[in-house]
Design an enzyme around this catalytic site. Structure first.
Site, PDB file in Angstrom:
ATOM      1  N   PHE A  40       0.847  -1.190   0.000  1.00  0.00           N
ATOM      2  CA  PHE A  40       0.000   0.000   0.000  1.00  0.00           C
ATOM      3  C   PHE A  40       0.884   1.241   0.000  1.00  0.00           C
ATOM      4  O   PHE A  40       1.825   1.335   0.790  1.00  0.00           O
ATOM      5  CB  PHE A  40      -0.928   0.022   1.213  1.00  0.00           C
ATOM      6  CG  PHE A  40      -1.645   1.342   1.398  1.00  0.00           C
ATOM      7  CD1 PHE A  40      -2.626   1.731   0.503  1.00  0.00           C
ATOM      8  CD2 PHE A  40      -1.319   2.193   2.439  1.00  0.00           C
ATOM      9  CE1 PHE A  40      -3.278   2.951   0.646  1.00  0.00           C
ATOM     10  CE2 PHE A  40      -1.968   3.411   2.605  1.00  0.00           C
ATOM     11  CZ  PHE A  40      -2.949   3.791   1.705  1.00  0.00           C
ATOM     12  N   SER A  41       0.598   2.196  -0.886  1.00  0.00           N
ATOM     13  CA  SER A  41       1.303   3.467  -0.943  1.00  0.00           C
ATOM     14  C   SER A  41       2.806   3.245  -1.127  1.00  0.00           C
ATOM     15  O   SER A  41       3.226   2.646  -2.109  1.00  0.00           O
ATOM     16  CB  SER A  41       0.983   4.282   0.315  1.00  0.00           C
ATOM     17  OG  SER A  41       1.482   5.594   0.228  1.00  0.00           O
ATOM     18  N   GLN A  42       3.625   3.712  -0.182  1.00  0.00           N
ATOM     19  CA  GLN A  42       5.067   3.523  -0.327  1.00  0.00           C
ATOM     20  C   GLN A  42       5.449   2.050  -0.273  1.00  0.00           C
ATOM     21  O   GLN A  42       6.498   1.664  -0.803  1.00  0.00           O
ATOM     22  CB  GLN A  42       5.816   4.305   0.757  1.00  0.00           C
ATOM     23  CG  GLN A  42       5.693   5.815   0.646  1.00  0.00           C
ATOM     24  CD  GLN A  42       6.527   6.391  -0.483  1.00  0.00           C
ATOM     25  OE1 GLN A  42       7.232   5.672  -1.173  1.00  0.00           O
ATOM     26  NE2 GLN A  42       6.441   7.699  -0.677  1.00  0.00           N
TER      27      GLN A  42
END
Length: 208
Positions: free
Chosen positions: A86-88
């Site tokens: 998720f995300s980074q």
């Protein structure tokens, strides 16, 4: 057919407990249906809480260390059928898979599928503090099934669609929700994610 064993990588300023709560409705349904089981890896790079694209992989050294840590973990605790970021966590996952393929041409990839949620492709920060996509590295993305879950109101939406397009040499599906930089637990989206996992599982079993 046994469920997929999935390793999860959280985002910037988060941790495994937060990600477990965010993914709760999704992982619960997938477990109930026997589609997948989930494990969680705590990040080792301190970051500020909240969304953003700076402050995590600001130099080559931190990128190498994060990829090495992930590779070591997989060697000690794998194999995993898939990795979810998720995300980074998605950025790290894409960076790791491309770098592994570049360093090990002809070898099997370290996982058989990848799931990107609100992801950004491998990048370096430009002088204007905007991410510059590393398209040269993206060329090495392995030919494995991928799932991309993106928010239409997310500030990284454009980058998420670039990541999806760059992994389309194999089966790559895109699920878009109406929210921002977050994991949507809308019932309709959760059902779509469940169906996509089922399709990935079949493709892995068939070797395609």
């Amino acid at each position: 057919m046994p469920g997929l064993r999935i390793l999860c990588l959280h985002g910037q300023g988060s941790n495994t407990e937060i990600m477990k709560a965010q993914l709760g409705p999704i992982t619960k349904l997938l477990k109930q249906n026997g589609v997948a089981t989930f494990e969680w890896l705590e990040g080792t790079i301190p970051t500020e809480a909240g969304p953003g694209v700076s402050g995590v992989f600001e130099d080559e050294q931190s990128i190498r260390e994060a990829c090495e840590d992930l590779e070591d973990y997989l060697e000690e605790n794998g194999p995993y059928d898939g990795i979810l970021g998720f995300s980074q966590g998605s950025t790290l996952l894409a960076e790791f898979l491309c770098d592994f393929a570049r360093r090990n041409p002809g070898n099997e990839p370290p996982c058989r599928c990848a799931i990107f949620m609100n992801g950004i492709p491998p990048y370096r920060m430009g002088d204007d503090e905007k991410p510059i996509i590393d398209y040269g590295l993206l060329e090495h993305f392995p030919s494995i099934p991928t799932l991309h879950v993106v928010g239409k109101k997310d500030f990284v939406y454009e980058y998420s669609t670039i990541l999806q397009a760059s992994t389309a040499s194999a089966w790559a599906t895109l699920i878009a929700h109406e929210k921002g930089h977050e994991i949507s637990n809308d019932t309709r989206i959760v059902q779509k994610i469940n169906s996509a996992f089922e399709q990935m599982s079949i493709r892995i079993a068939l070797g395609c």
